[in-house]
Design an enzyme around this catalytic site. Structure first.
Site, PDB file in Angstrom:
ATOM      1  N   TYR A 158      12.696  31.876   3.681  1.00 41.90           N
ATOM      2  CA  TYR A 158      11.438  32.506   4.109  1.00 41.90           C
ATOM      3  C   TYR A 158      11.418  32.773   5.606  1.00 41.90           C
ATOM      4  CZ  TYR A 158       9.255  31.074  -0.330  1.00 41.90           C
ATOM      5  OH  TYR A 158       8.930  30.896  -1.643  1.00 41.90           O
TER       6      TYR A 158
ATOM      7  N   CYS B 105      11.898  25.036   1.886  1.00 39.91           N
ATOM      8  CA  CYS B 105      10.927  25.555   0.920  1.00 39.91           C
ATOM      9  C   CYS B 105      10.200  24.391   0.247  1.00 39.91           C
ATOM     10  CB  CYS B 105      11.623  26.412  -0.131  1.00 39.91           C
ATOM     11  SG  CYS B 105      12.692  27.701   0.544  1.00 39.91           S
ATOM     12  N   MET B 106       9.293  24.718  -0.673  1.00 39.17           N
ATOM     13  CA  MET B 106       8.541  23.660  -1.358  1.00 39.17           C
ATOM     14  C   MET B 106       9.454  22.792  -2.228  1.00 39.17           C
ATOM     15  SD  MET B 106       5.297  23.953  -3.942  1.00 39.17           S
ATOM     16  CE  MET B 106       4.359  25.058  -2.910  1.00 39.17           C
ATOM     17  N   ASP B 107      10.413  23.444  -2.905  1.00 37.59           N
ATOM     18  CA  ASP B 107      11.223  22.717  -3.880  1.00 37.59           C
ATOM     19  C   ASP B 107      12.724  22.824  -3.636  1.00 37.59           C
ATOM     20  OD1 ASP B 107       8.715  22.608  -5.496  1.00 37.59           O
ATOM     21  OD2 ASP B 107       9.141  24.743  -5.653  1.00 37.59           O
TER      22      ASP B 107
ATOM     23  N   ARG C 238     -11.399  -0.718  13.776  1.00 36.78           N
ATOM     24  CA  ARG C 238     -11.240  -0.017  12.506  1.00 36.78           C
ATOM     25  C   ARG C 238     -12.250  -0.596  11.520  1.00 36.78           C
ATOM     26  NH1 ARG C 238      -5.243   0.674   9.920  1.00 36.78           N
ATOM     27  NH2 ARG C 238      -5.514  -1.507   9.349  1.00 36.78           N
TER      28      ARG C 238
ATOM     29  N   LYS D  83       0.833  -1.207   0.000  1.00 35.25           N
ATOM     30  CA  LYS D  83       0.000   0.000   0.000  1.00 35.25           C
ATOM     31  C   LYS D  83       0.873   1.264   0.000  1.00 35.25           C
ATOM     32  CE  LYS D  83      -0.417  -0.480   4.987  1.00 35.25           C
ATOM     33  NZ  LYS D  83      -1.269  -0.911   6.096  1.00 35.25           N
TER      34      LYS D  83
ATOM     35  N   ARG E 195       1.582 -10.701   7.093  1.00 36.40           N
ATOM     36  CA  ARG E 195       1.466  -9.503   6.258  1.00 36.40           C
ATOM     37  C   ARG E 195       2.654  -8.583   6.566  1.00 36.40           C
ATOM     38  NH1 ARG E 195      -3.814  -9.875   8.610  1.00 36.40           N
ATOM     39  NH2 ARG E 195      -3.418  -7.932   9.732  1.00 36.40           N
TER      40      ARG E 195
ATOM     41  N   HIS F 294      -6.302  -7.779  12.781  1.00 37.64           N
ATOM     42  CA  HIS F 294      -5.172  -6.830  12.768  1.00 37.64           C
ATOM     43  C   HIS F 294      -4.882  -6.315  14.176  1.00 37.64           C
ATOM     44  CE1 HIS F 294      -2.344  -4.123  10.925  1.00 37.64           C
ATOM     45  NE2 HIS F 294      -2.970  -3.047  11.352  1.00 37.64           N
TER      46      HIS F 294
HETATM   47  C1  LIG Z   1      -0.453  -1.743   6.836  1.00 35.65           C
HETATM   48  C2  LIG Z   1      -0.955  -3.051   7.262  1.00 35.65           C
HETATM   49  C3  LIG Z   1      -0.072  -4.109   7.520  1.00 35.65           C
HETATM   50  C4  LIG Z   1       1.440  -3.951   7.517  1.00 35.65           C
HETATM   51  O1  LIG Z   1       1.851  -3.266   8.684  1.00 35.65           O
HETATM   52  P1  LIG Z   1       3.395  -3.096   9.035  1.00 35.65           P
HETATM   53  O2  LIG Z   1       3.404  -2.585  10.422  1.00 35.65           O
HETATM   54  O3  LIG Z   1       3.950  -2.120   8.071  1.00 35.65           O
HETATM   55  O4  LIG Z   1       4.028  -4.445   8.885  1.00 35.65           O
HETATM   56  C5  LIG Z   1      -0.614  -5.345   7.788  1.00 35.65           C
HETATM   57  N1  LIG Z   1      -1.955  -5.526   7.831  1.00 35.65           N
HETATM   58  C6  LIG Z   1      -2.829  -4.533   7.613  1.00 35.65           C
HETATM   59  C7  LIG Z   1      -4.288  -4.801   7.689  1.00 35.65           C
HETATM   60  C8  LIG Z   1      -2.369  -3.262   7.343  1.00 35.65           C
HETATM   61  O5  LIG Z   1      -3.237  -2.260   7.145  1.00 35.65           O
END
Ligand SMILES: *Cc1c(COP(=O)(O)O)cnc(C)c1O
Length: 388
Positions: free
Chosen positions: A275, A322-324, A145, A47, A231, A174
């Site tokens: 700035y 700055c931005m850039d 969540r 992600k 995961r 999770h």
């Molecule tokens: C982001 C996420 C992970 C991975 O988490 P890490 O701490 O980066 O390993 C695993 N499961 C779910 C549902 C997540 O949203």
């Protein structure tokens, strides 16, 4: 360290500000996690542009390493991977919204079913399209969540048994606190998940083949949560999820962030820089300008704290970012136009870690990585084998 340059994004045009993604390191981290969790399978989490490392390139790489499943947050990320030719199973971790289900099915993306209503919606859409939807059931064991609450989960599991057009291949939960030194709350969540899973044994039913719960913190600290698959997110990228976590697996950072000196000058005493004129010197100094800023994700919050590496030495970023662009104080050292500037990562024996940037910005390493803007080119490198 010697490198082969395998890919340069943006049609070969590389802005002087770029990310180097070390695919050899990514492989090493992947294998280290894989060894530690075997026989559990790997679901690399991709992600947010693969935590800033580049969604498509990282996906291709982990598929080449044998990843069983890929995890993304949103439907759009899954569709992009399919359009780029990735055929591995992909689980979308986020909730389903509006009329997205047919799009999931069209692209053979695995859905997260977090309530009976969503599950029914999936089953009906699959029936209509004449396909079988791949589904993972989501149980909320304490994160609050998405997911059906553990104390109401039986009804979802029951309903899933009757969804003829769904293939319930997974069930997951999770952790809210798997990266802390004290694991009491994580253990409670794990117990709740095991309790939910006992539904199948009590009825003499086979378990969904992929039970999964462990994020990076739990991969490191809670072997009992590895189940059939893990995961792996931030740890895969070589960054630990927190300072307190037990570093039971060795992983090294994959990403470096570099730029180059575009301008050199001498600044007179009492002539403020940038700035707001927040910084000035009482003596003459040499200052260089670097073409990177908060518009790239180099947070403005780090003004007055950040450092960079030039010619093997750390120097402070001065005045407002700055931005850039940003300015660096060399005192009376030398640097030349086009010299490499390391914002994050290693250079000539010096290292600036993601954790350090996070501290300067008052945030966590996750936010540093995922905020590096897509206007920063990504370059993918593999280390040459000795003697090859
Ligand atoms: C982001 C996420 C992970 C991975 O988490 P890490 O701490 O980066 O390993 C695993 N499961 C779910 C549902 C997540 O949203």
């Amino acid at each position: 360290m010697a490198f082969n340059e395998s890919t340069i994004s943006n049609n070969g045009i590389v802005r002087p500000t770029y990310i180097e993604v070390n695919l050899t390191r990514l492989t090493e981290n992947y294998r280290a996690i894989e060894r530690a969790v075997a026989p559990a399978k790997m679901m690399p989490i991709l992600k947010a542009n693969a935590y800033g490392h580049g969604l498509v390139e990282v996906a291709r790489h982990v598929v080449s390493l044998g990843a069983a499943y890929l995890g993304v947050a949103f439907l759009e990320e899954g569709i992009l991977l399919r359009e780029m030719g990735i055929s591995a199973p992909i689980l979308v971790l986020g909730g389903i919204i509006g009329n997205q289900v047919p799009l999931f099915l069209k692209h053979d993306l695995t859905l997260t079913a977090s309530s009976i209503e969503k599950l029914t919606q999936i089953n009906e859409a699959a029936a209509e399209m004449g396909v079988r939807a791949r589904v993972h059931l989501k149980i909320d064991t304490g994160m609050e969540r998405i997911g059906v609450h553990y104390y109401n989960a039986d009804s979802l599991l029951e309903a899933a048994l009757n969804c003829e057009h769904c293939l319930v291949e997974g069930i997951y939960s999770h952790f809210a606190n798997a990266d802390t030194a004290v694991l009491q709350s994580a253990q409670i969540q794990l117990d709740r998940f095991n309790q939910v899973l006992s539904f199948y044994e009590q009825r003499g039913l086979p378990l969904p083949p992929l039970r999964h719960m462990a994020n990076s913190g739990a991969i490191l600290q809670l072997p009992g949560s590895h189940f059939d698959m893990v995961r792996a997110g931030i740890l895969l990228y070589g960054v630990y999820p927190s300072d307190e976590v037990a570093k039971t697996i060795a992983a090294r950072p994959v990403l470096s962030w570099k730029s180059r000196v575009v301008y050199f000058k001498v600044v007179l005493p009492d002539h403020p820089v940038s700035y707001g004129s927040t910084w000035q010197s009482d003596h003459m100094v040499r200052v260089v300008t670097v073409p990177v800023g908060y518009g790239d994700g180099y947070f403005r919050r780090m003004s007055g704290q950040a450092q960079v590496i030039i010619r093997g030495k750390r120097y402070p970023v001065i005045g407002r970012i700055c931005m850039d662009q940003l300015m660096v104080n060399l005192e009376w050292d030398s640097a030349y136009n086009n010299d490499e500037v390391t914002l994050l990562g290693e250079s000539d024996g010096q290292i600036i870690r993601c954790e350090e940037l996070a501290e300067w910005a008052g945030t966590i390493p996750y936010e540093i990585l995922t905020n590096i803007n897509t206007r920063v080119s990504r370059i993918y490198l593999t280390e040459k084998k000795q003697g090859a």
